[in-house]
Design an enzyme around this catalytic site. Structure first.
Site, mmCIF file in Angstrom:
data_model
loop_
_atom_site.group_PDB
_atom_site.id
_atom_site.type_symbol
_atom_site.label_atom_id
_atom_site.label_comp_id
_atom_site.label_asym_id
_atom_site.label_seq_id
_atom_site.Cartn_x
_atom_site.Cartn_y
_atom_site.Cartn_z
ATOM 1 N N PRO A 119 0.836 -1.207 0.000
ATOM 2 C CG PRO A 119 -0.029 -1.090 2.157
ATOM 3 C CD PRO A 119 0.685 -2.013 1.225
ATOM 4 C CE1 TYR A 128 0.486 6.626 9.587
ATOM 5 C CE2 TYR A 128 -1.349 5.543 8.498
ATOM 6 C CZ TYR A 128 -0.285 6.425 8.466
ATOM 7 O OH TYR A 128 0.005 7.092 7.313
ATOM 8 N NE ARG A 151 2.405 -2.808 5.561
ATOM 9 C CZ ARG A 151 3.045 -2.400 4.471
ATOM 10 N NH1 ARG A 151 3.431 -1.151 4.352
ATOM 11 N NH2 ARG A 151 3.289 -3.239 3.476
ATOM 12 N NE ARG A 192 11.461 2.294 -0.902
ATOM 13 C CZ ARG A 192 12.567 2.232 -0.173
ATOM 14 N NH1 ARG A 192 13.297 3.306 -0.004
ATOM 15 N NH2 ARG A 192 12.947 1.093 0.372
HETATM 16 C C1 LIG Z 1 5.061 6.974 -1.565
HETATM 17 C C2 LIG Z 1 4.888 5.979 -0.453
HETATM 18 C C3 LIG Z 1 3.657 5.890 0.187
HETATM 19 C C4 LIG Z 1 3.461 4.947 1.194
HETATM 20 N N1 LIG Z 1 2.220 4.800 1.741
HETATM 21 C C5 LIG Z 1 1.974 3.774 2.591
HETATM 22 C C6 LIG Z 1 0.644 3.451 2.990
HETATM 23 O O1 LIG Z 1 -0.339 4.031 2.524
HETATM 24 N N2 LIG Z 1 0.484 2.436 3.865
HETATM 25 C C7 LIG Z 1 1.550 1.695 4.343
HETATM 26 O O2 LIG Z 1 1.354 0.777 5.134
HETATM 27 N N3 LIG Z 1 2.811 1.953 3.940
HETATM 28 C C8 LIG Z 1 3.026 2.939 3.050
HETATM 29 N N4 LIG Z 1 4.289 3.117 2.541
HETATM 30 C C9 LIG Z 1 5.332 2.120 2.882
HETATM 31 C C10 LIG Z 1 5.370 1.032 1.794
HETATM 32 O O3 LIG Z 1 4.152 0.311 1.713
HETATM 33 C C11 LIG Z 1 6.500 0.019 2.042
HETATM 34 O O4 LIG Z 1 6.212 -0.708 3.214
HETATM 35 C C12 LIG Z 1 7.841 0.706 2.183
HETATM 36 O O5 LIG Z 1 8.056 1.629 1.135
HETATM 37 C C13 LIG Z 1 8.989 -0.327 2.197
HETATM 38 O O6 LIG Z 1 8.932 -1.169 1.059
HETATM 39 P P1 LIG Z 1 9.862 -0.877 -0.255
HETATM 40 O O7 LIG Z 1 11.269 -0.851 0.229
HETATM 41 O O8 LIG Z 1 9.568 -2.048 -1.168
HETATM 42 O O9 LIG Z 1 9.434 0.439 -0.816
HETATM 43 C C14 LIG Z 1 4.515 4.093 1.580
HETATM 44 C C15 LIG Z 1 5.769 4.208 0.946
HETATM 45 C C16 LIG Z 1 5.948 5.121 -0.068
HETATM 46 C C17 LIG Z 1 7.279 5.175 -0.767
#
Ligand SMILES: Cc1cc2nc3c(=O)[nH]c(=O)nc-3n(C[C@H](O)[C@H](O)[C@H](O)COP(=O)(O)O)c2cc1C
Length: 371
Positions: A41, A202, A250, A342
């Protein structure tokens, strides 16, 4: 170990199998995820009005649903206006929003993935700016500039955000009603998996952690007491969400700061969640307080996975998964499934490339002349 996964009266995630990999299906209740590589998400801060999905969301989630993912999780969606992080968050409390989410769920399912949504209750991380505005996510937006008063377990602010009001029992009752209503709304919109955002500082996480919950009533004190309202939140969601559909939460694997939640605490929480009908815990650590350590190495949350395997729910994780080899390392040894963030913002077809199979086997047929 994997045979021990308990799925609350369902067939569960399947027995250990030498052929199990990120690309094999995972069954949770009556939903079969075609593979275990899922969109994490990610807030787009692009809602209209008071939280209705826009064409941006349709294009963004549609492109990723065409990218071979087993599940596409729509970003953190607030259960009530005062629970949003920003005024541009998605919501699920009125009919217009449900209609917008139905378009998203339909396009995700039609293009080839399981539609899921994450519900959010921002707590003290509520009412800040969007990342690309001057104020940014570390600055409060006050009520006279279109923000609102945040609510939290205790009146302790996060960094530069507003001092939250301490949640009263009446606020708690209202929130549980909002959660149940939002779960029903998510079902009506056509989502097949529901996740509660209980990490990253949160409200759910704030109640759990002694760093944010200083209450003297029955919702504060030892871990059992601090877990009591979060478990009520999950029961409220379960009451509004059909028995045959899976529920995920989560959670942090730990607080990454002395005096905060430990991994041992969080395995107790995970077992409590499973006993309340949670089918999947999704690990995402830290971010409760600005001083918490930040993890950045590949698979950082997935590495906690084996510690959560006995909790009674399937285990997934996000965090620095950006290469095909990370998928092989993660599933099934560390976790049952991964959320990718990402890497999928940079490239909606990341999973198809990571899979590396012949284009005719996995890419949309509309694109086969590209190869
Ligand atoms: C632009 C952006 C928005 C995010 N929004 C949420 C969100 O709505 N809910 C959530 O649980 N994590 C959110 N995250 C965290 C990501 O879901 C993810 O857990 C985090 O980026 C680590 O994973 P990655 O290294 O694959 O990016 C967000 C991350 C990014 C970069």
């Amino acid at each position: 170990m994997r045979n021990d996964v308990h799925h609350c009266g369902t067939d569960g995630a399947g027995a250990a199998d030498a052929a199990e990999s990120a690309w094999t299906p995972l069954r949770l209740r009556d939903v079969t995820l075609p593979n275990r590589v899922w969109l994490s998400p990610m807030c787009q801060y692009s809602a209209e009005g008071d939280g209705t999905p826009t064409d941006w969301h349709l294009a963004h989630y549609g492109a990723r649903a065409a990218g071979g993912l087993g599940m596409v999780t729509v970003e953190c969606t607030a259960v009530a206006p005062g629970m949003r992080t920003t005024a541009r968050d998605l919501g699920l409390w009125n009919e217009q929003q449900i209609a917008g989410h139905r378009r998203l769920a339909e396009v995700i399912a039609t293009v080839g993935s399981v539609p899921a949504v994450q519900l959010g209750v921002a707590g003290r991380k509520s009412s800040h700016g969007v990342p690309w505005d001057n104020a940014g996510t570390r600055s409060a937006v006050p009520p006279d500039e279109g923000g609102w008063q945040p609510l939290a377990p205790s009146p302790v602010p996060f960094a530069g955000l507003a001092v939250p009001a301490e949640m009263s029992p009446a606020d708690g009752t209202r929130l549980l009603e909002d959660l149940e209503r939002a779960a029903r709304a998510a079902h009506r919109a056509g989502y097949r998996l529901l996740e509660l955002h209980g990490a990253n500082g949160y409200l759910f996480h704030e109640f759990l952690s002694p760093l944010a919950n200083h209450r003297a009533d029955e919702w504060g004190g030892d871990l059992r007491a601090r877990m009591s309202f979060p478990l009520e939140m999950v029961r409220a969601l379960r009451a509004g969400w059909p028995e045959d559909k899976p529920l995920a939460v989560r959670i942090p694997a730990e607080d990454l700061l002395d005096g905060g939640l430990t991994v041992e605490d969080m395995t107790v929480v995970a077992a409590g969640l499973a006993a309340c009908g949670v089918d999947l815990v999704d690990l995402s650590s830290g971010a409760l307080v600005p001083e918490a350590r930040r993890l950045s190495e590949p698979l950082h949350n997935a590495r906690y996975g084996p510690l959560f395997r006995d909790a009674g729910a399937a285990v997934a994780a996000s965090g620095a998964i950006s290469e095909a080899a990370h998928l092989d390392e993660a599933v099934p040894e560390l976790v049952d499934a991964v959320f990718v963030g990402r890497a999928l913002l940079r490239d909606p077809y990341w999973a198809l490339r990571a899979k590396g199979s012949a284009p005719a086997e996995s890419w949309p047929r509309q694109y086969l002349r590209a190869f």
